[in-house]
Structures are given as C-alpha cells and as structure tokens.
Design a protein around this motif. Structure first.
Motif, PDB file in Angstrom:
ATOM      1  N   GLY A 180      29.254 -14.180   2.139  1.00  0.00           N
ATOM      2  CA  GLY A 180      28.764 -15.507   2.511  1.00  0.00           C
ATOM      3  C   GLY A 180      29.877 -16.296   3.158  1.00  0.00           C
ATOM      4  N   SER A 181      29.602 -17.530   3.485  1.00  0.00           N
ATOM      5  CA  SER A 181      30.592 -18.393   4.128  1.00  0.00           C
ATOM      6  C   SER A 181      30.867 -19.597   3.238  1.00  0.00           C
ATOM      7  N   VAL A 182      31.925 -20.336   3.594  1.00  0.00           N
ATOM      8  CA  VAL A 182      32.294 -21.524   2.827  1.00  0.00           C
ATOM      9  C   VAL A 182      33.167 -22.422   3.700  1.00  0.00           C
ATOM     10  N   PRO A 183      32.925 -23.733   3.686  1.00  0.00           N
ATOM     11  CA  PRO A 183      33.806 -24.631   4.442  1.00  0.00           C
ATOM     12  C   PRO A 183      35.225 -24.625   3.889  1.00  0.00           C
ATOM     13  N   ARG A 184      36.191 -24.713   4.778  1.00  0.00           N
ATOM     14  CA  ARG A 184      37.587 -24.768   4.345  1.00  0.00           C
ATOM     15  C   ARG A 184      37.839 -25.950   3.413  1.00  0.00           C
ATOM     16  N   ALA A 185      37.147 -27.053   3.666  1.00  0.00           N
ATOM     17  CA  ALA A 185      37.333 -28.234   2.819  1.00  0.00           C
ATOM     18  C   ALA A 185      36.901 -27.962   1.384  1.00  0.00           C
ATOM     19  N   ASP A 186      35.856 -27.161   1.201  1.00  0.00           N
ATOM     20  CA  ASP A 186      35.423 -26.822  -0.158  1.00  0.00           C
ATOM     21  C   ASP A 186      36.398 -25.859  -0.827  1.00  0.00           C
ATOM     22  N   VAL A 187      37.003 -24.956  -0.055  1.00  0.00           N
ATOM     23  CA  VAL A 187      38.042 -24.077  -0.612  1.00  0.00           C
ATOM     24  C   VAL A 187      39.178 -24.928  -1.161  1.00  0.00           C
ATOM     25  N   ALA A 188      39.599 -25.910  -0.378  1.00  0.00           N
ATOM     26  CA  ALA A 188      40.687 -26.790  -0.810  1.00  0.00           C
ATOM     27  C   ALA A 188      40.311 -27.551  -2.075  1.00  0.00           C
ATOM     28  N   ALA A 189      39.074 -28.022  -2.135  1.00  0.00           N
ATOM     29  CA  ALA A 189      38.632 -28.777  -3.306  1.00  0.00           C
ATOM     30  C   ALA A 189      38.597 -27.896  -4.559  1.00  0.00           C
ATOM     31  N   VAL A 190      38.221 -26.636  -4.394  1.00  0.00           N
ATOM     32  CA  VAL A 190      38.229 -25.704  -5.533  1.00  0.00           C
ATOM     33  C   VAL A 190      39.657 -25.495  -6.022  1.00  0.00           C
ATOM     34  N   ILE A 191      40.593 -25.303  -5.092  1.00  0.00           N
ATOM     35  CA  ILE A 191      41.990 -25.102  -5.481  1.00  0.00           C
ATOM     36  C   ILE A 191      42.521 -26.323  -6.232  1.00  0.00           C
ATOM     37  N   ALA A 192      42.244 -27.493  -5.716  1.00  0.00           N
ATOM     38  CA  ALA A 192      42.703 -28.722  -6.370  1.00  0.00           C
ATOM     39  C   ALA A 192      42.141 -28.821  -7.785  1.00  0.00           C
ATOM     40  N   ARG A 193      40.879 -28.448  -7.952  1.00  0.00           N
ATOM     41  CA  ARG A 193      40.259 -28.498  -9.278  1.00  0.00           C
ATOM     42  C   ARG A 193      40.873 -27.461 -10.218  1.00  0.00           C
ATOM     43  N   LEU A 194      41.143 -26.262  -9.691  1.00  0.00           N
ATOM     44  CA  LEU A 194      41.788 -25.225 -10.501  1.00  0.00           C
ATOM     45  C   LEU A 194      43.145 -25.693 -11.013  1.00  0.00           C
ATOM     46  N   ILE A 195      43.901 -26.358 -10.139  1.00  0.00           N
ATOM     47  CA  ILE A 195      45.221 -26.850 -10.544  1.00  0.00           C
ATOM     48  C   ILE A 195      45.089 -27.989 -11.539  1.00  0.00           C
ATOM     49  N   ASP A 196      44.159 -28.874 -11.291  1.00  0.00           N
ATOM     50  CA  ASP A 196      43.998 -30.046 -12.153  1.00  0.00           C
ATOM     51  C   ASP A 196      43.581 -29.645 -13.566  1.00  0.00           C
ATOM     52  N   THR A 197      42.692 -28.669 -13.674  1.00  0.00           N
ATOM     53  CA  THR A 197      42.180 -28.277 -14.990  1.00  0.00           C
ATOM     54  C   THR A 197      43.019 -27.191 -15.648  1.00  0.00           C
ATOM     55  N   GLY A 198      43.797 -26.447 -14.844  1.00  0.00           N
ATOM     56  CA  GLY A 198      44.533 -25.317 -15.387  1.00  0.00           C
ATOM     57  C   GLY A 198      43.627 -24.154 -15.756  1.00  0.00           C
ATOM     58  N   GLY A 199      42.430 -24.139 -15.199  1.00  0.00           N
ATOM     59  CA  GLY A 199      41.448 -23.127 -15.562  1.00  0.00           C
ATOM     60  C   GLY A 199      41.579 -21.835 -14.776  1.00  0.00           C
ATOM     61  N   ALA A 200      40.802 -20.831 -15.208  1.00  0.00           N
ATOM     62  CA  ALA A 200      40.693 -19.525 -14.533  1.00  0.00           C
ATOM     63  C   ALA A 200      42.029 -18.801 -14.427  1.00  0.00           C
ATOM     64  N   VAL A 201      42.887 -18.961 -15.421  1.00  0.00           N
ATOM     65  CA  VAL A 201      44.178 -18.275 -15.405  1.00  0.00           C
ATOM     66  C   VAL A 201      43.959 -16.773 -15.534  1.00  0.00           C
ATOM     67  N   ARG A 202      44.694 -16.027 -14.716  1.00  0.00           N
ATOM     68  CA  ARG A 202      44.625 -14.568 -14.654  1.00  0.00           C
ATOM     69  C   ARG A 202      43.220 -14.063 -14.333  1.00  0.00           C
ATOM     70  N   LYS A 203      42.582 -14.782 -13.418  1.00  0.00           N
ATOM     71  CA  LYS A 203      41.265 -14.357 -12.938  1.00  0.00           C
ATOM     72  C   LYS A 203      41.274 -14.255 -11.418  1.00  0.00           C
TER      73      LYS A 203
END
Length: 222
Positions: A180-203
């Motif tokens: 599938g496809s995804v906007p680059r802006a949404d990729v960035a938002a996912v990364i920011a959320r991953l960093i903010d929450t500290g989630g999905a470590v070693r995934k």
C-alpha cells in the motif's frame, strides 16, 4: 511540551523535514544532520538545529560527539533513487550502522530506523538493479540494528511514499502486510509518536494508510 532532543540523520530528506516540523510543534528540538552546507538555511527555517557531517566520511567518535545529549536518533538518510549500488551500501546500510555505533557510544538507547517494504524478504531477480541494491542495503541495516542489545530500536517499513496531505489514518502492524501507500507526513507523525511514547521497542513495523488514527495505532503496539 515534551522537550526531547531528537537527532535526525538525513535531515534534509522529505520525511525528515516533515518530522522536524512535527517535533518542533510538540516542543521538541530536532537536530538535523546534513551533508550539504547549502541545506543549512532550509532545515533551520523548519525549526531544526543543523549539524553538517558526512555519514560516508565521519568516524564513530565524530558522530558520537554530535549525538551527545540526544534522547533519540532517527535514521532517515538515503542515497537517493539516482545513486548507484555502491552508494546504496555506503549510505543506506553503512550510514545506519554508523549511527547505531555512535548512538551506543554516546549512551543513547532510542533508535528509529526508516526502512522500506521489501526489506527482510527475498529479492526477486527480475527487479531493477537499483531497487535490488536498495532493498539489500536496507535488509543489511535492519539485520545489524536489530541484533543490538544496547539499543531500544524500532524498524519502520513504510509502503510506497506519497506527497499527499496527512490523513492521520494508518495501518501499522508487524509483518506481514499487504502492499500500500502512505503520505510522508504520516510516516513522520508515526515516528514522532513512537519517540514520544517509547513504544514498539524491538519491533519491526509495516506502515500504510489505513483506518486507525496514528495515536491509537502506535499505542496499541505497547
């Protein structure tokens, strides 16, 4: 205001620019690693602190010095579609490995690697040579980073990247996932959320547009 210091390798790239804007809006400090001095003004205008360093020439010690004090690092660099197989290796693989080495030396645990759909899978022989070199480099980078016990890594494999406006509606899950496809802006938002929450470590995560909000998609991963 979260006030984290996030270092982005490949800071002038399109996802990196979106990420800088998201982080800045959240009260974080984005530090953009760039190779070309002509990009200083562009990343500064987005709110980033520019640091000129060439990942193909820098030593681990030199890069670790730049990373000092960061809360997380993001590998968003790439050799680009017009580069040859050699630079796919020196940037997309070796650059990611160098950033991991330097992060460990600087005592930074959080590492987000932007990879790609196709990484970690057998490469079909009938594919374009440039794409094969790219996927092989991304796979090798993933293998190196994911083997490190000293990093709280997350590998993100977005689908086909677009420049559409952000949708805040994604599908985010561990492999496998349909293309599938995804906007680059949404990729960035996912990364920011991953960093903010500290989630999905070693995934290792696959990402396309979908029907779940980014906050809910990331939070569901734990």
């Amino acid at each position: 205001m979260t006030d984290k210091r996030i270092v982005i390798a490949g800071g002038h790239g399109q996802i990196a620019q979106h990420l800088t804007q998201v982080l800045t809006a959240h009260g974080d400090r984005a530090v953009s690693l760039i190779r070309n001095t002509e990009h200083v003004d562009a990343v500064t205008a987005l709110g980033a602190l520019p640091q000129v360093i060439d990942l193909e020439a820098a030593s681990v010690d030199e890069l670790a010095e730049v990373l000092a004090g960061a809360d997380a690092v993001v590998f968003a660099a790439g050799a680009g579609p017009n580069s040859g197989p050699d630079r796919k290796d020196t940037v997309d693989r070796a650059g990611a490995v160098l950033l991991a080495d330097a992060a460990e030396k600087a005592g930074i645990r959080r590492y987000v690697l932007i990879s790609s759909f196709g990484a970690g899978e057998p490469v079909a022989e009938d594919l374009d040579e440039g794409w094969k070199a790219y996927i092989k480099a991304k796979t090798a980078a993933e293998e190196d980073v994911s083997a490190r016990s000293g990093l709280d890594w997350t590998i993100l494999r977005p689908g086909r990247l677009t420049d559409e406006d952000p949708l805040d509606a994604v599908s985010l899950t561990e492999p496998p996932m349909d293309a599938g496809s995804v906007p680059r802006a949404d990729v960035a938002a996912v990364i920011a959320r991953l960093i903010d929450t500290g989630g999905a470590v070693r995934k290792t995560l696959m990402l396309t547009s979908g029907s779940t909000s980014i906050a809910d998609a990331v939070d569901a991963l734990g």
